[in-house]
Design an enzyme around this catalytic site. Structure first.
Site, PDB file in Angstrom:
ATOM      1  N   GLU A  48       0.862  -1.183   0.000  1.00  0.00           N
ATOM      2  CA  GLU A  48       0.000   0.000   0.000  1.00  0.00           C
ATOM      3  C   GLU A  48       0.902   1.238   0.000  1.00  0.00           C
ATOM      4  O   GLU A  48       1.591   1.505   0.983  1.00  0.00           O
ATOM      5  CB  GLU A  48      -0.922  -0.043   1.229  1.00  0.00           C
ATOM      6  CG  GLU A  48      -1.838   1.140   1.363  1.00  0.00           C
ATOM      7  CD  GLU A  48      -2.544   1.510   0.071  1.00  0.00           C
ATOM      8  OE1 GLU A  48      -3.252   0.675  -0.506  1.00  0.00           O
ATOM      9  OE2 GLU A  48      -2.354   2.664  -0.389  1.00  0.00           O
ATOM     10  N   SER A  49       0.869   1.941  -1.118  1.00  0.00           N
ATOM     11  CA  SER A  49       1.831   3.043  -1.298  1.00  0.00           C
ATOM     12  C   SER A  49       1.639   4.161  -0.282  1.00  0.00           C
ATOM     13  O   SER A  49       2.610   4.814   0.120  1.00  0.00           O
ATOM     14  CB  SER A  49       1.714   3.600  -2.717  1.00  0.00           C
ATOM     15  OG  SER A  49       0.396   4.076  -2.964  1.00  0.00           O
ATOM     16  N   CYS A  96       3.828  -2.766  -8.508  1.00  0.00           N
ATOM     17  CA  CYS A  96       2.518  -2.327  -8.021  1.00  0.00           C
ATOM     18  C   CYS A  96       2.660  -1.090  -7.117  1.00  0.00           C
ATOM     19  O   CYS A  96       2.971  -0.024  -7.624  1.00  0.00           O
ATOM     20  CB  CYS A  96       1.792  -3.490  -7.347  1.00  0.00           C
ATOM     21  SG  CYS A  96       0.014  -3.220  -7.311  1.00  0.00           S
ATOM     22  N   ARG A 129      -3.592   5.437  -9.315  1.00  0.00           N
ATOM     23  CA  ARG A 129      -3.779   4.374  -8.304  1.00  0.00           C
ATOM     24  C   ARG A 129      -5.108   3.668  -8.535  1.00  0.00           C
ATOM     25  O   ARG A 129      -6.077   4.292  -8.952  1.00  0.00           O
ATOM     26  CB  ARG A 129      -3.781   4.953  -6.892  1.00  0.00           C
ATOM     27  CG  ARG A 129      -2.420   5.353  -6.389  1.00  0.00           C
ATOM     28  CD  ARG A 129      -2.520   5.895  -4.961  1.00  0.00           C
ATOM     29  NE  ARG A 129      -2.921   4.866  -4.017  1.00  0.00           N
ATOM     30  CZ  ARG A 129      -3.884   5.034  -3.113  1.00  0.00           C
ATOM     31  NH1 ARG A 129      -4.575   6.145  -3.054  1.00  0.00           N
ATOM     32  NH2 ARG A 129      -4.165   4.057  -2.273  1.00  0.00           N
ATOM     33  N   ILE A 181      -3.334  -6.751  -8.611  1.00  0.00           N
ATOM     34  CA  ILE A 181      -4.109  -6.630  -7.372  1.00  0.00           C
ATOM     35  C   ILE A 181      -4.269  -5.145  -7.035  1.00  0.00           C
ATOM     36  O   ILE A 181      -3.296  -4.487  -6.660  1.00  0.00           O
ATOM     37  CB  ILE A 181      -3.407  -7.362  -6.204  1.00  0.00           C
ATOM     38  CG1 ILE A 181      -3.111  -8.821  -6.574  1.00  0.00           C
ATOM     39  CG2 ILE A 181      -4.253  -7.277  -4.930  1.00  0.00           C
ATOM     40  CD1 ILE A 181      -2.146  -9.531  -5.635  1.00  0.00           C
ATOM     41  N   HIS A 191       2.382  -8.146 -10.237  1.00  0.00           N
ATOM     42  CA  HIS A 191       3.229  -8.776  -9.215  1.00  0.00           C
ATOM     43  C   HIS A 191       4.024  -9.939  -9.808  1.00  0.00           C
ATOM     44  O   HIS A 191       3.573 -11.093  -9.713  1.00  0.00           O
ATOM     45  CB  HIS A 191       2.348  -9.307  -8.083  1.00  0.00           C
ATOM     46  CG  HIS A 191       1.738  -8.241  -7.241  1.00  0.00           C
ATOM     47  ND1 HIS A 191       2.273  -7.839  -6.038  1.00  0.00           N
ATOM     48  CD2 HIS A 191       0.645  -7.471  -7.436  1.00  0.00           C
ATOM     49  CE1 HIS A 191       1.537  -6.875  -5.525  1.00  0.00           C
ATOM     50  NE2 HIS A 191       0.536  -6.629  -6.359  1.00  0.00           N
ATOM     51  N   GLU A 199       6.488 -11.362  -8.623  1.00  0.00           N
ATOM     52  CA  GLU A 199       7.059 -12.202  -7.558  1.00  0.00           C
ATOM     53  C   GLU A 199       6.133 -13.338  -7.136  1.00  0.00           C
ATOM     54  O   GLU A 199       6.567 -14.260  -6.462  1.00  0.00           O
ATOM     55  CB  GLU A 199       7.439 -11.346  -6.340  1.00  0.00           C
ATOM     56  CG  GLU A 199       6.281 -10.850  -5.479  1.00  0.00           C
ATOM     57  CD  GLU A 199       5.507  -9.682  -6.079  1.00  0.00           C
ATOM     58  OE1 GLU A 199       5.778  -9.298  -7.235  1.00  0.00           O
ATOM     59  OE2 GLU A 199       4.609  -9.169  -5.392  1.00  0.00           O
TER      60      GLU A 199
HETATM   61  N1  GLN Z   1      -3.527   0.010  -4.410  1.00  0.00           N
HETATM   62  C1  GLN Z   1      -2.231  -0.075  -3.789  1.00  0.00           C
HETATM   63  C2  GLN Z   1      -1.611   1.309  -3.598  1.00  0.00           C
HETATM   64  O1  GLN Z   1      -2.169   2.280  -3.925  1.00  0.00           O
HETATM   65  C3  GLN Z   1      -1.301  -0.935  -4.585  1.00  0.00           C
HETATM   66  C4  GLN Z   1      -1.755  -2.372  -4.533  1.00  0.00           C
HETATM   67  C5  GLN Z   1      -0.643  -3.376  -4.611  1.00  0.00           C
HETATM   68  O2  GLN Z   1       0.530  -3.077  -4.448  1.00  0.00           O
HETATM   69  N2  GLN Z   1      -1.025  -4.615  -4.786  1.00  0.00           N
HETATM   70  O3  GLN Z   1      -0.526   1.394  -3.107  1.00  0.00           O
END
Ligand code: GLN
Length: 197
Positions: free
Chosen positions: A48-49, A79, A108, A136, A177, A179
């Site tokens: 989550e950024s 992500c 985002r 995701i 992702h 990974e």
């Molecule tokens: N929605 C997340 C964000 O804004 C990113 C989601 C993720 O890294 N899977 O940081």
């Protein structure tokens, strides 16, 4: 031996460490500036950024990260990590900052609620076989500067043509992702970029 750190204050750190270890790299989590100093390259994981940037600030990592990335340290963001590397964000929370370094604008949670998470096959620049990409709550790249190389776009559906992987100098980023799929080709490419820099 190449040393690659994974930003470890938040996000899916373990899968990246496992991929790097499979590739024979000295891989470790980065929570403090001293650990960042040891890095030849760095991965910013998914997560989550908004939380990442707040924690990076609280733990005095934000400025050292900006310095290293802008000095040219090879960096790979996935992500939320892509958002952290973007120079500009849309639909960020109020006051959300990034590390920056990539001349891109990201949006985002761009793929919308109905398709929050999905998987698809992508053609990826320089790779013979397609990449199975897991998204995701992913961002997409809405604008990319002239120096930014587009590595992959989504095909089909409402998001047709959206950019989901880029590279600018030593910085690579994907909306998805890599990974989680056990396919180490993108990590291998990043290890090569780091080893050559
Ligand atoms: N929605 C997340 C964000 O804004 C990113 C989601 C993720 O890294 N899977 O940081």
């Amino acid at each position: 031996m190449t040393s690659i750190g994974v930003f470890a204050l938040q996000g899916d750190v373990r899968e990246h460490l496992q991929a790097l270890t499979r590739l024979g790299v000295d891989a470790f989590g980065v929570r403090r500036p001293e650990e960042l100093d040891r890095c030849d390259g760095l991965i910013l994981p998914g997560g989550e950024s908004t939380t990442m940037y707040k924690l990076a600030r609280t733990f005095d990592l934000l400025e050292p990260l900006r310095k290293r990335v802008h000095e040219g340290m090879p960096t790979f963001g996935t992500c939320a990590g892509m958002i952290m590397l973007a120079d500009r964000i849309r639909d960020g929370i109020e006051g959300q900052e990034t590390v920056g370094g990539l001349d891109i604008t990201v949006r985002r949670n761009a793929f919308g609620r109905q398709v929050d998470s999905f998987e698809t096959e992508l053609d990826f620049a320089g790779l013979e076989d397609s990449v199975h990409a897991v998204f995701i709550r992913a961002p997409w790249v809405e604008e990319a500067g002239d120096d930014v190389e587009v590595l992959a776009r989504v095909h089909g559906g409402e998001a047709d043509g959206r950019i989901v992987a880029v590279r600018q100098r030593n910085i690579m980023a994907t909306s998805f992702h890599p990974e989680v799929s056990g396919d180490d080709r993108l990590h291998r490419r990043f290890v090569e970029i780091t080893a050559q820099s």
